[in-house]
Design a protein around this motif. Structure first.
Motif, PDB file in Angstrom:
ATOM      1  N   THR A 306      -0.911 -10.723  25.827  1.00  4.57           N
ATOM      2  CA  THR A 306      -1.737 -11.592  24.992  1.00  4.57           C
ATOM      3  C   THR A 306      -1.252 -11.529  23.558  1.00  4.57           C
ATOM      4  O   THR A 306      -1.310 -10.467  22.925  1.00  4.57           O
ATOM      5  CB  THR A 306      -3.213 -11.165  25.048  1.00  4.57           C
ATOM      6  N   PRO A 307      -0.757 -12.645  23.000  1.00  6.72           N
ATOM      7  CA  PRO A 307      -0.284 -12.648  21.609  1.00  6.72           C
ATOM      8  C   PRO A 307      -1.426 -12.934  20.632  1.00  6.72           C
ATOM      9  O   PRO A 307      -2.320 -13.733  20.912  1.00  6.72           O
ATOM     10  CB  PRO A 307       0.744 -13.783  21.606  1.00  6.72           C
ATOM     11  N   ILE A 308      -1.378 -12.260  19.480  1.00  5.56           N
ATOM     12  CA  ILE A 308      -2.354 -12.470  18.419  1.00  5.56           C
ATOM     13  C   ILE A 308      -1.590 -12.566  17.100  1.00  5.56           C
ATOM     14  O   ILE A 308      -0.870 -11.639  16.724  1.00  5.56           O
ATOM     15  CB  ILE A 308      -3.363 -11.310  18.349  1.00  5.56           C
ATOM     16  N   SER A 334       5.406  -6.131   2.622  1.00  7.01           N
ATOM     17  CA  SER A 334       5.199  -4.729   2.240  1.00  7.01           C
ATOM     18  C   SER A 334       3.719  -4.337   2.290  1.00  7.01           C
ATOM     19  O   SER A 334       3.161  -3.805   1.324  1.00  7.01           O
ATOM     20  CB  SER A 334       5.774  -4.459   0.840  1.00  7.01           C
ATOM     21  N   LYS A 335       3.115  -4.621   3.435  1.00 17.11           N
ATOM     22  CA  LYS A 335       1.705  -4.303   3.642  1.00 17.11           C
ATOM     23  C   LYS A 335       1.486  -3.618   4.982  1.00 17.11           C
ATOM     24  O   LYS A 335       2.349  -3.641   5.857  1.00 17.11           O
ATOM     25  CB  LYS A 335       0.852  -5.578   3.590  1.00 17.11           C
ATOM     26  N   VAL A 336       0.300  -3.033   5.116  1.00 19.12           N
ATOM     27  CA  VAL A 336      -0.178  -2.523   6.390  1.00 19.12           C
ATOM     28  C   VAL A 336      -1.412  -3.336   6.771  1.00 19.12           C
ATOM     29  O   VAL A 336      -2.349  -3.460   5.969  1.00 19.12           O
ATOM     30  CB  VAL A 336      -0.538  -1.025   6.307  1.00 19.12           C
ATOM     31  N   HIS A 337      -1.398  -3.906   7.960  1.00 18.35           N
ATOM     32  CA  HIS A 337      -2.545  -4.640   8.467  1.00 18.35           C
ATOM     33  C   HIS A 337      -3.364  -3.715   9.365  1.00 18.35           C
ATOM     34  O   HIS A 337      -2.797  -2.962  10.162  1.00 18.35           O
ATOM     35  CB  HIS A 337      -2.106  -5.860   9.270  1.00 18.35           C
ATOM     36  N   ILE A 338      -4.677  -3.777   9.243  1.00 15.32           N
ATOM     37  CA  ILE A 338      -5.574  -2.983  10.078  1.00 15.32           C
ATOM     38  C   ILE A 338      -6.211  -3.890  11.114  1.00 15.32           C
ATOM     39  O   ILE A 338      -6.837  -4.901  10.773  1.00 15.32           O
ATOM     40  CB  ILE A 338      -6.669  -2.296   9.237  1.00 15.32           C
ATOM     41  N   PHE A 339      -6.046  -3.509  12.390  1.00 14.34           N
ATOM     42  CA  PHE A 339      -6.553  -4.319  13.497  1.00 14.34           C
ATOM     43  C   PHE A 339      -7.453  -3.450  14.362  1.00 14.34           C
ATOM     44  O   PHE A 339      -7.065  -2.357  14.780  1.00 14.34           O
ATOM     45  CB  PHE A 339      -5.373  -4.850  14.328  1.00 14.34           C
ATOM     46  N   GLN A 345     -10.046  -7.666  16.600  1.00 12.38           N
ATOM     47  CA  GLN A 345     -10.101  -8.492  15.410  1.00 12.38           C
ATOM     48  C   GLN A 345      -9.371  -7.837  14.239  1.00 12.38           C
ATOM     49  O   GLN A 345      -9.403  -6.615  14.078  1.00 12.38           O
ATOM     50  CB  GLN A 345     -11.551  -8.763  14.992  1.00 12.38           C
ATOM     51  N   PHE A 346      -8.743  -8.686  13.420  1.00 14.37           N
ATOM     52  CA  PHE A 346      -8.131  -8.235  12.174  1.00 14.37           C
ATOM     53  C   PHE A 346      -9.224  -7.766  11.230  1.00 14.37           C
ATOM     54  O   PHE A 346     -10.277  -8.390  11.107  1.00 14.37           O
ATOM     55  CB  PHE A 346      -7.337  -9.382  11.552  1.00 14.37           C
ATOM     56  N   GLN A 347      -8.970  -6.638  10.525  1.00 11.51           N
ATOM     57  CA  GLN A 347      -9.953  -6.089   9.612  1.00 11.51           C
ATOM     58  C   GLN A 347      -9.577  -6.307   8.146  1.00 11.51           C
ATOM     59  O   GLN A 347     -10.338  -6.884   7.387  1.00 11.51           O
ATOM     60  CB  GLN A 347     -10.135  -4.597   9.879  1.00 11.51           C
ATOM     61  N   SER A 348      -8.417  -5.826   7.764  1.00 11.28           N
ATOM     62  CA  SER A 348      -7.999  -5.941   6.368  1.00 11.28           C
ATOM     63  C   SER A 348      -6.530  -5.575   6.239  1.00 11.28           C
ATOM     64  O   SER A 348      -5.891  -5.182   7.224  1.00 11.28           O
ATOM     65  CB  SER A 348      -8.849  -5.027   5.465  1.00 11.28           C
TER      66      SER A 348
END
Length: 460
Positions: A306-308, A334-339, A345-348
């Motif tokens: 499942t792609p997101i 140059s970021k870290v994504h929180i999932f 769901q994506f958080q921040s």
């Protein structure tokens, strides 16, 4: 993803609270001398397609090695079956070297099973751990066997595997040739029981396996036709199955980690296989679409992907099984994504250093470490507050990986190709400072990946 004791964790947060800016730490040279006993012998030679050249310094167990890493992609491969080549060692420090002869099996009594067998998926009971379950561990259940003693470096310039003592800071020779199957070592992982280190080779289209305690190469697995450009490997909870991400085959190759035979493949469709994180609670694999925008959620038993859409150029990731939060590096911004993997769901997102390559997390999930190649830094992030501290490495460092030691008080970062001798930095997790540089000698070039502890398989 790895264990940390509560008392040790509290030390980390006390130190982090007062460290929110950049800081420069001085290096101290690590000893490189070591002696080995026994007789080293080799069988087989690398395939003729490998680049020529002889290394000096720490001896290798092969007569040839490459002096440059290949990074170009190849066309997609197909198929769902494969074969493996195996070899055994005996007596002292004798070595069984690579002898890849069209997928044939060498050695006595190494493996059982049929080459090229197919599977519709593996039993979910082998992928999911109950609370507090650590499977097949030896020694300290938090570390697994000799993993607390030895660390391993994959050198992409010389295509060698280097073992070092994490306590004394001394390299343990000889270095082992990774040719041909782990040419251009792109990632490595230590089995959950701490017995073996598996190295995947992007240009070698295969896997090389070494005994953690002895450093001897014990098996090679040829993924030609099913696993082009292998870039990552993770294990199920029991350590009986290995999952290899193959970028150019757009697939995950499922390998029986007991017989060392390819069982099946999981098609990723249009997506290129990138780095992975295994969830010991659900048995799912979280994977990035190589340097692209999608996070892939893979259910191995069902072979469902499942792609997101999550970012722009996703690269590596680390899962906290306690909070169910997944931290995903996005090199392009140059970021870290929180999932949140519980509610999907994506958080921040939050910013880190330039071009983040490597990531690791303490098993309680409170401290995240990120190695950033282009600005030569290691970032320490308190996951409760997202406050960060920065360690500036030497100006020519090219950090592309980071691994937290089983004691949770240290982390190890490959230097990359630097002036002088390449090696690995030892970082103090409490003071966020550089405490030592372990040199691996002039013959072993461009330290690219590191492993110092077994893959965690506890489900909180």
């Amino acid at each position: 993803m790895r264990a940390v004791h509560t008392a040790r964790a509290s030390l980390l947060f006390v130190a982090l609270g007062g460290a929110c800016g950049d800081g420069v730490a001085a290096t101290t040279g690590g000893s490189t001398g070591s002696t080995s006993t026994g007789t080293t012998s080799t069988t087989g030679v690398p395939s003729s397609s490998d680049d020529g050249g002889t290394t000096t310094g720490i001896p290798t167990t092969s007569d040839s090695a490459t002096t440059g890493a290949l990074t170009g992609s190849e066309s997609s491969g197909g198929g769902t079956t494969g074969t493996s080549t195996t070899s055994t060692t005996s007596g002292g420090t004798s070595t069984s070297g690579p002898d890849m002869t069209g997928g044939s099996t060498t050695g006595a009594g190494d493996t059982t099973g049929e080459a090229g067998s197919t599977s519709t998926g593996e039993s979910s009971s082998g992928d999911v751990s109950s609370s507090g379950d650590v499977s097949s561990s030896t020694g300290d259940p938090d570390t697994g066997g000799g993993v607390e003693i030895y660390g391993y470096l994959g050198m992409s310039g010389s295509n060698t595997l280097v073992r070092f003592d994490t306590e004394s800071g001394v390299v343990v020779p000889p270095a082992k040739s990774l040719l041909p199957r782990a040419k251009y070592p792109y990632d490595m992982e230590i089995k959950p029981d701490g017995s073996e280190v598996w190295v995947v080779g992007a240009s070698g289209n295969g896997v090389v396996i070494a005994d953690v305690m002895t450093g001897e190469i014990t098996h090679e697995i040829d993924l030609t036709g099913v696993g082009k450009y292998a870039v990552d490997v993770v294990f199920n909870v029991a350590g009986t199955l290995a999952y290899v991400s193959a970028r150019d085959s757009k697939a995950i190759v499922v390998i029986d980690a007991v017989t060392y035979m390819v069982k099946s493949t999981i098609s990723l469709g249009i997506y290129d296989g990138g780095k992975m994180a295994f969830d010991p609670c659900s048995g799912r694999i979280f994977m990035v679409d190589w340097f692209d925008k999608s996070l892939l959620v893979v259910e191995p038993t069902l072979k469902k992907v499942t792609p997101i859409v999550l970012g722009t150029s996703l690269w590596d990731l680390a899962l906290d099984p306690v909070t169910k939060l997944l931290y995903v590096l996005d090199r392009g911004v140059s970021k870290v994504h929180i999932f949140d993997t519980d509610i999907m769901q994506f958080q921040s997102s939050f910013a880190v250093g330039k071009d983040p390559w490597g990531i690791d997390i303490t098993i309680d999930g409170h401290l995240l470490v990120v190695a950033c190649e282009d600005d030569h830094t290691v970032r320490f992030i308190d996951t409760d507050t997202l406050m960060s501290a920065t360690l500036i490495l030497p100006a020519d460092a090219r950090p592309r990986d980071i691994a937290i030691h089983p004691d949770q008080l240290r982390a190890f970062v490959p230097t990359g190709e630097v002036a002088g001798e390449d090696g690995v930095y030892e970082v103090d997790m409490v003071t966020q400072s550089l405490t030592a540089t372990i040199s691996v000698g002039p013959a072993n070039l461009n330290s690219n990946v590191v492993a110092v502890r077994a893959q965690a398989v506890e489900c909180p």
